[in-house]
Design an enzyme around this catalytic site. Structure first.
Site, PDB file in Angstrom:
ATOM      1  N   THR A 132       0.823  -1.212   0.000  1.00 19.04           N
ATOM      2  CA  THR A 132       0.000   0.000   0.000  1.00 19.04           C
ATOM      3  C   THR A 132       0.856   1.261   0.000  1.00 19.04           C
ATOM      4  O   THR A 132       1.992   1.257   0.487  1.00 19.04           O
ATOM      5  CB  THR A 132      -0.898  -0.022   1.256  1.00 19.04           C
ATOM      6  OG1 THR A 132      -1.527   1.244   1.400  1.00 19.04           O
ATOM      7  CG2 THR A 132      -0.093  -0.273   2.533  1.00 19.04           C
ATOM      8  N   ASP A 133       0.253   2.365  -0.458  1.00 20.38           N
ATOM      9  CA  ASP A 133       0.948   3.656  -0.394  1.00 20.38           C
ATOM     10  C   ASP A 133       1.038   4.180   1.044  1.00 20.38           C
ATOM     11  O   ASP A 133       1.812   5.095   1.325  1.00 20.38           O
ATOM     12  CB  ASP A 133       0.257   4.694  -1.296  1.00 20.38           C
ATOM     13  CG  ASP A 133      -1.209   4.950  -0.962  1.00 20.38           C
ATOM     14  OD1 ASP A 133      -1.742   4.315  -0.033  1.00 20.38           O
ATOM     15  OD2 ASP A 133      -1.828   5.799  -1.645  1.00 20.38           O
ATOM     16  N   GLU A 134       0.236   3.598   1.951  1.00 13.12           N
ATOM     17  CA  GLU A 134       0.198   4.134   3.323  1.00 13.12           C
ATOM     18  C   GLU A 134       1.522   3.965   4.059  1.00 13.12           C
ATOM     19  O   GLU A 134       1.772   4.646   5.056  1.00 13.12           O
ATOM     20  CB  GLU A 134      -0.934   3.487   4.121  1.00 13.12           C
ATOM     21  CG  GLU A 134      -2.283   3.721   3.488  1.00 13.12           C
ATOM     22  CD  GLU A 134      -3.465   3.607   4.441  1.00 13.12           C
ATOM     23  OE1 GLU A 134      -3.247   3.481   5.659  1.00 13.12           O
ATOM     24  OE2 GLU A 134      -4.598   3.649   3.950  1.00 13.12           O
ATOM     25  N   TYR A 158      -2.023  -0.458  11.015  1.00  9.08           N
ATOM     26  CA  TYR A 158      -2.135  -1.132   9.711  1.00  9.08           C
ATOM     27  C   TYR A 158      -0.921  -0.836   8.834  1.00  9.08           C
ATOM     28  O   TYR A 158      -0.254  -1.754   8.338  1.00  9.08           O
ATOM     29  CB  TYR A 158      -3.417  -0.690   8.991  1.00  9.08           C
ATOM     30  CG  TYR A 158      -3.406  -1.011   7.505  1.00  9.08           C
ATOM     31  CD1 TYR A 158      -3.476  -2.329   7.057  1.00  9.08           C
ATOM     32  CD2 TYR A 158      -3.289   0.005   6.551  1.00  9.08           C
ATOM     33  CE1 TYR A 158      -3.437  -2.623   5.695  1.00  9.08           C
ATOM     34  CE2 TYR A 158      -3.258  -0.284   5.192  1.00  9.08           C
ATOM     35  CZ  TYR A 158      -3.330  -1.599   4.764  1.00  9.08           C
ATOM     36  OH  TYR A 158      -3.282  -1.892   3.424  1.00  9.08           O
ATOM     37  N   LYS A 162       2.076  -3.303   7.379  1.00  9.83           N
ATOM     38  CA  LYS A 162       2.383  -3.478   5.956  1.00  9.83           C
ATOM     39  C   LYS A 162       3.839  -3.075   5.675  1.00  9.83           C
ATOM     40  O   LYS A 162       4.521  -3.718   4.873  1.00  9.83           O
ATOM     41  CB  LYS A 162       1.431  -2.658   5.090  1.00  9.83           C
ATOM     42  CG  LYS A 162      -0.016  -3.127   5.081  1.00  9.83           C
ATOM     43  CD  LYS A 162      -0.216  -4.517   4.491  1.00  9.83           C
ATOM     44  CE  LYS A 162       0.005  -4.572   2.994  1.00  9.83           C
ATOM     45  NZ  LYS A 162      -0.366  -5.918   2.436  1.00  9.83           N
TER      46      LYS A 162
HETATM   47  P1  NAD Z   1      -9.709  -7.322   2.192  1.00  9.69           P
HETATM   48  O1  NAD Z   1      -9.706  -7.039   3.656  1.00  9.69           O
HETATM   49  O2  NAD Z   1     -10.929  -7.022   1.396  1.00  9.69           O
HETATM   50  O3  NAD Z   1      -9.360  -8.855   1.932  1.00  9.69           O
HETATM   51  C1  NAD Z   1      -8.359  -9.523   2.633  1.00  9.69           C
HETATM   52  C2  NAD Z   1      -8.517 -11.015   2.352  1.00  9.69           C
HETATM   53  O4  NAD Z   1      -7.455 -11.704   3.048  1.00  9.69           O
HETATM   54  C3  NAD Z   1      -9.825 -11.601   2.861  1.00  9.69           C
HETATM   55  O5  NAD Z   1     -10.388 -12.461   1.889  1.00  9.69           O
HETATM   56  C4  NAD Z   1      -9.426 -12.381   4.095  1.00  9.69           C
HETATM   57  O6  NAD Z   1     -10.267 -13.494   4.377  1.00  9.69           O
HETATM   58  C5  NAD Z   1      -8.007 -12.810   3.738  1.00  9.69           C
HETATM   59  N1  NAD Z   1      -7.183 -13.079   4.935  1.00  9.69           N
HETATM   60  C6  NAD Z   1      -7.051 -12.293   6.029  1.00  9.69           C
HETATM   61  N2  NAD Z   1      -6.245 -12.889   6.915  1.00  9.69           N
HETATM   62  C7  NAD Z   1      -5.821 -14.052   6.362  1.00  9.69           C
HETATM   63  C8  NAD Z   1      -4.952 -15.096   6.771  1.00  9.69           C
HETATM   64  N3  NAD Z   1      -4.343 -15.069   7.969  1.00  9.69           N
HETATM   65  N4  NAD Z   1      -4.734 -16.133   5.931  1.00  9.69           N
HETATM   66  C9  NAD Z   1      -5.364 -16.189   4.720  1.00  9.69           C
HETATM   67  N5  NAD Z   1      -6.209 -15.239   4.288  1.00  9.69           N
HETATM   68  C10 NAD Z   1      -6.442 -14.180   5.086  1.00  9.69           C
HETATM   69  O7  NAD Z   1      -8.446  -6.554   1.619  1.00  9.69           O
HETATM   70  P2  NAD Z   1      -8.250  -5.814   0.214  1.00  9.69           P
HETATM   71  O8  NAD Z   1      -8.751  -4.432   0.323  1.00  9.69           O
HETATM   72  O9  NAD Z   1      -8.717  -6.708  -0.859  1.00  9.69           O
HETATM   73  O10 NAD Z   1      -6.646  -5.726   0.176  1.00  9.69           O
HETATM   74  C11 NAD Z   1      -5.867  -6.788  -0.368  1.00  9.69           C
HETATM   75  C12 NAD Z   1      -4.402  -6.429  -0.268  1.00  9.69           C
HETATM   76  O11 NAD Z   1      -4.158  -5.222  -0.976  1.00  9.69           O
HETATM   77  C13 NAD Z   1      -3.931  -6.172   1.166  1.00  9.69           C
HETATM   78  O12 NAD Z   1      -2.628  -6.694   1.288  1.00  9.69           O
HETATM   79  C14 NAD Z   1      -3.911  -4.649   1.286  1.00  9.69           C
HETATM   80  O13 NAD Z   1      -2.950  -4.236   2.212  1.00  9.69           O
HETATM   81  C15 NAD Z   1      -3.529  -4.265  -0.120  1.00  9.69           C
HETATM   82  N6  NAD Z   1      -3.997  -2.947  -0.580  1.00  9.69           N
HETATM   83  C16 NAD Z   1      -5.319  -2.600  -0.465  1.00  9.69           C
HETATM   84  C17 NAD Z   1      -5.759  -1.385  -0.974  1.00  9.69           C
HETATM   85  C18 NAD Z   1      -7.203  -0.963  -0.897  1.00  9.69           C
HETATM   86  O14 NAD Z   1      -7.527   0.161  -1.260  1.00  9.69           O
HETATM   87  N7  NAD Z   1      -8.130  -1.837  -0.460  1.00  9.69           N
HETATM   88  C19 NAD Z   1      -4.834  -0.507  -1.571  1.00  9.69           C
HETATM   89  C20 NAD Z   1      -3.486  -0.893  -1.645  1.00  9.69           C
HETATM   90  C21 NAD Z   1      -3.090  -2.116  -1.160  1.00  9.69           C
HETATM   91  O1  DAU Z   2      -4.178   3.953   0.487  1.00  6.32           O
HETATM   92  C1  DAU Z   2      -4.384   2.569   0.371  1.00  6.32           C
HETATM   93  C2  DAU Z   2      -5.237   2.101   1.519  1.00  6.32           C
HETATM   94  O2  DAU Z   2      -6.554   2.555   1.263  1.00  6.32           O
HETATM   95  C3  DAU Z   2      -5.216   0.592   1.719  1.00  6.32           C
HETATM   96  O3  DAU Z   2      -3.916   0.192   2.048  1.00  6.32           O
HETATM   97  C4  DAU Z   2      -6.190   0.171   2.809  1.00  6.32           C
HETATM   98  O4  DAU Z   2      -6.230  -1.242   2.907  1.00  6.32           O
HETATM   99  C5  DAU Z   2      -7.560   0.689   2.444  1.00  6.32           C
HETATM  100  O5  DAU Z   2      -8.483   0.373   3.467  1.00  6.32           O
HETATM  101  C6  DAU Z   2      -7.524   2.193   2.216  1.00  6.32           C
HETATM  102  O6  DAU Z   2      -7.263   2.900   3.461  1.00  6.32           O
HETATM  103  P1  DAU Z   2      -8.018   4.259   3.847  1.00  6.32           P
HETATM  104  O7  DAU Z   2      -7.959   4.420   5.308  1.00  6.32           O
HETATM  105  O8  DAU Z   2      -7.565   5.374   2.989  1.00  6.32           O
HETATM  106  O9  DAU Z   2      -9.513   3.846   3.363  1.00  6.32           O
HETATM  107  P2  DAU Z   2     -10.943   4.071   4.018  1.00  6.32           P
HETATM  108  O10 DAU Z   2     -11.950   3.711   2.981  1.00  6.32           O
HETATM  109  O11 DAU Z   2     -11.072   3.442   5.356  1.00  6.32           O
HETATM  110  O12 DAU Z   2     -10.995   5.647   4.212  1.00  6.32           O
HETATM  111  C7  DAU Z   2     -10.823   6.528   3.113  1.00  6.32           C
HETATM  112  C8  DAU Z   2     -10.827   7.931   3.657  1.00  6.32           C
HETATM  113  O13 DAU Z   2     -12.161   8.229   4.118  1.00  6.32           O
HETATM  114  C9  DAU Z   2      -9.922   8.132   4.866  1.00  6.32           C
HETATM  115  O14 DAU Z   2      -9.361   9.419   4.815  1.00  6.32           O
HETATM  116  C10 DAU Z   2     -10.874   8.018   6.055  1.00  6.32           C
HETATM  117  C11 DAU Z   2     -12.173   8.552   5.511  1.00  6.32           C
HETATM  118  N1  DAU Z   2     -13.408   7.945   6.079  1.00  6.32           N
HETATM  119  C12 DAU Z   2     -13.500   6.606   6.130  1.00  6.32           C
HETATM  120  C13 DAU Z   2     -14.621   5.990   6.642  1.00  6.32           C
HETATM  121  C14 DAU Z   2     -14.734   4.493   6.730  1.00  6.32           C
HETATM  122  C15 DAU Z   2     -14.435   8.773   6.482  1.00  6.32           C
HETATM  123  O15 DAU Z   2     -14.355  10.005   6.401  1.00  6.32           O
HETATM  124  N2  DAU Z   2     -15.573   8.172   6.986  1.00  6.32           N
HETATM  125  C16 DAU Z   2     -15.696   6.821   7.096  1.00  6.32           C
HETATM  126  O16 DAU Z   2     -16.748   6.351   7.615  1.00  6.32           O
END
Ligand code: NAD
Ligand code: DAU
Length: 352
Positions: A132-134, A158, A162
């Protein structure tokens, strides 16, 4: 074939669906089916022999050893993680276990497997780590976007977990020569996004007539990428990425949260008008997220220059598709809003 971890979650499921639609190469999909994992995401693959689903944990070394020996994947694509920042603030333990210990366990299993390979199989094996970019921390309004050489400054449990996993991946390459690649991607959105995250939460709450919670002043900026563009970036890295390299992936779509919420309200007003008036009447400012990062922005020029990848969707096309998908899949939303989901919503929002 390839081994995918976390392929029942949001991005993992999109990746598996996309992979099997664009490549004729089987997938072994290892997922622990936590609250975020959902086999319904993969329902369209029912009966498709190219998809082998394994219910299991990435911390289970014996299971991973068995899967690698049995299926001999040419690549591992590692998505499995705890992914929600707010949950990491309420309870960081599971983030350390899955994101750090789980990645360590996979790396060790991959190393043992890879060291036993020979010739072409050894030369072409890949371990791709999805990050992730975080990990890069928070930007000021005028700071340049994150490049791959930006220092790591993770601010939440988180992002710290990562960051730790990224460091392990890097070290397994540097020390053991394991052929790894890493991608650090910005915020994804699209189908199957679990409604604890901003975009699907706002859509679900609006349709239910509930408040639309905006943390703090709503001026935090995220860089949004439609999920299938993330999938195509990972495919490009698997195809032509250089072992040991990191690729930043982003959509060139920086938007303040409040703009996202207003855009969603406007689209819903158009596609499913509410007789009570605009959905924007439900916008509610609530207490901020502790340690909330102010701005993320990805400089995605390296992956474009070296691998020819660019996002196919603009924010306008992607967000319209996303709202349409949620309107057409209200049953999917209802199914994931289980008792556990309601408990989470209560924990995160009631005391704000
Ligand atoms: P998600 O939470 O929707 O899915 C995570 C999946 O991993 C689920 O299916 C869960 O059951 C599985 N999992 C969790 N713990 C596990 C374990 N111990 N063993 C096996 N499986 C397990 O997450 P996502 O949003 O799809 O993110 C996927 C990946 O991409 C993550 O590594 C996250 O850090 C990264 N990522 C997410 C975003 C985003 O915006 N969602 C952006 C950048 C990177
Ligand atoms: O940047 C990549 C990341 O983006 C991933 O690594 C994470 O897995 C993914 O969850 C996401 O993280 P964020 O914290 O940016 O996503 P989230 O959707 O939780 O929140 C997006 C923005 O919105 C953040 O600034 C918090 C804000 N927010 C979120 C929720 C859930 C609100 O204002 N209200 C809300 O109820």
């Amino acid at each position: 074939m390839i081994l995918v971890t976390g392929g029942a979650g949001f991005i993992g499921a999109n990746f598996v669906l996309d992979w099997l639609a664009t490549r004729d190469e089987p997938v072994v999909n290892l997922d622990a089916l936590t609250y975020a994992g959902n086999r319904e995401n993969l329902a369209s693959l029912e009966g498709d022999a190219r998809h082998v689903f394994v219910h299991g944990d990435i911390c289970d070394r014996a299971l991973i050893d068995r899967l690698l020996a049995e299926h001999q994947p040419r690549a591992i694509v590692h998505f499995a993680a705890e992914s929600h920042v707010d949950r990491s603030i309420h309870g960081p333990g599971e983030f350390m276990r899955t994101n750090v210990e789980g990645t360590f366990t996979l790396l060790e299993a991959a190393r043992a497997h890879w060291q036993g390979l020979e010739g072409e199989a050894k030369a072409t094996f890949r371990f791709h780590h999805v990050s992730t970019d975080e990990v890069y921390g928070s930007l000021g309004p005028l700071d340049p976007a994150f490049t791959e050489t930006k220092t790591y400054e993770p601010n939440s449990p988180y992002s710290a977990s990562k960051a730790a996993s990224d460091h392990l991946v890097r070290a397994w390459h540097h020390t053991y020569g394991l052929p790894v690649t890493t991608s650090n991607c910005s915020n994804n959105y699209g189908p199957y996004h679990f409604p604890e995250k901003l975009i699907p939460l706002i859509i679900a709450n609006a349709l239910a007539g509930k408040p639309l919670p905006v943390y703090g002043d709503g001026q935090q900026i995220r860089d949004w990428l439609y999920v299938t563009d993330h999938c195509s970036a990972i495919r490009a890295i698997l195809d032509a990425g250089t072992p040991g390299e990191v690729y930043n992936v982003g959509g060139w779509n920086e938007k303040p949260n409040i703009d996202i919420v207003k855009t969603l309200c406007a689209l819903l007003d158009e596609l499913k008008p509410d007789p009570a008036g605009s959905y924007s009447r439900l916008i509610t400012y609530v207490a901020d997220r502790p340690g909330h990062d102010r701005r993320y922005a990805i400089d995605a020029r390296k992956i474009e220059r070296e691998l020819g990848w660019r996002p196919a969707e603009t924010f306008d096309t992607g967000i319209r598709k996303t709202v349409a998908w949620y309107l057409a899949h209200q049953d999917w939303v209802a199914h994931v809003q289980s008792g556990a989901y309601r408990e989470w919503v209560e924990k995160n929002y009631t005391a704000r």
